[in-house]
Design an enzyme around this catalytic site. Structure first.
Site, mmCIF file in Angstrom:
data_model
loop_
_atom_site.group_PDB
_atom_site.id
_atom_site.type_symbol
_atom_site.label_atom_id
_atom_site.label_comp_id
_atom_site.label_asym_id
_atom_site.label_seq_id
_atom_site.Cartn_x
_atom_site.Cartn_y
_atom_site.Cartn_z
ATOM 1 C CB SER A 246 40.552 35.567 33.153
ATOM 2 O OG SER A 246 40.210 36.808 32.539
ATOM 3 C CB SER A 247 39.371 34.270 28.486
ATOM 4 O OG SER A 247 38.880 33.805 27.364
#
Length: 294
Positions: free
Chosen positions: A140-141
């Site tokens: 994700s991030s």
């Protein structure tokens, strides 16, 4: 009644003292503006001149919680094969990584990307890490930051395996804000040609002409946080950087597991797309380690 011997107790305590733990490195010679924390895990069986895997957490997480997450398998890999892992911890509110500001989207810009680069340099110097075997992974991030690191510090990284991210530079903030959400990018509306995405990467490190890390890109078709279109944009970006066709040279269905399709674009770009898989794709230690050569 049984009383353990002093030698037995002493041996037990010695084993406990030797057990590897995740440890913060308070001074990793960080000259970036970002004050991201560095945590390191050195297994008890660390090999000589060990490889290094940098494991980058998602939003709403930290180095410690990511390390303890049973779905994040890099501690187990480290224990089994003796490589070192570094676990950066975001300094930002909400603990997403800054993949939006100019300082993080630039080589030596002072942002989170430079702080993580400094962790890599510290590990190479301090733990005798093999500089030709440095790998980056994240979800994700953390996957977004993995792409950014591949663009801003390619000379430090040999391969990347990222799970459910977006193309490097896709989250750029028009106002220059640090750690800003980008609805256009997350929703899959930020689209460009391979040449345009390539230019985004090249502009992050002007003049760099050296080797670049090979890229393994995972995404799920049911991702409602970072739209599946972002997978296509990442493939366009890195095939553009490596000057190879967007048409796969080979495709394998139901690999590395049922419902996943692996597409190879030469030797340096691999896409793995999970049908019906949401956000984010579960880490696959075996497949990532194979990509890294571990």
């Amino acid at each position: 009644m049984y009383f353990p011997s002093i030698l037995a107790v002493g041996g037990f305590l010695a084993d406990m003292a030797m057990a590897a733990t995740l440890t913060q490195v308070p001074n990793y010679e960080n000259n970036a503006t970002s004050k991201a924390q560095m945590w390191v895990y050195k297994p008890d069986n660390v090999v000589a001149n060990p490889p290094l895997v940098v494991v980058i957490h998602s939003c709403q997480s930290t180095a410690q919680s990511y390390f303890q997450n049973s779905l994040i398998p890099w501690k187990q890999g480290s224990d089994k094969k003796g490589y070192i892992t570094v676990w950066p911890s975001s300094p930002n509110s909400g603990t997403c990584w800054d993949v939006s500001s100019k300082r993080s989207l630039s080589h030596l810009g002072g942002g989170d990307s430079q702080a993580i680069a400094n962790m890599i340099l510290y590990a190479i110097k301090t733990y005798s890490v093999d500089p030709t075997r440095v790998y980056v992974t994240g979800g994700s991030s953390g996957a977004m930051m993995s792409n950014v690191l591949a663009a801003t510090y390619p000379e430090l990284i040999n391969a990347v395996s990222l799970y459910s991210g977006v193309a490097a530079g896709c989250f750029v903030s028009s106002s220059g804000g640090v750690d800003q959400w980008n609805n256009s990018c997350s929703g899959g509306q930020s689209r460009a040609s391979a040449d345009q995405w390539k230019k985004v990467v090249l502009d992050m490190y002007p003049g760099y002409e050296g080797p670049r890390p090979k890229m393994q890109i995972w995404h799920g078709s049911a991702d409602s946080t970072l739209a599946p279109q972002n997978y296509q944009e990442e493939i366009k970006q890195w095939t553009g950087v490596f000057n190879v066709s967007q048409t796969p040279t080979s495709t394998v269905e139901n690999f590395p597991k049922q419902g996943y399709t692996t597409s190879n674009y030469g030797d340096s770009v691999q896409g793995i797309y999970g049908q019906g898989v949401g956000h984010s794709v579960p880490a696959n230690l075996t497949a990532s380690e194979i990509w890294f050569g571990l």
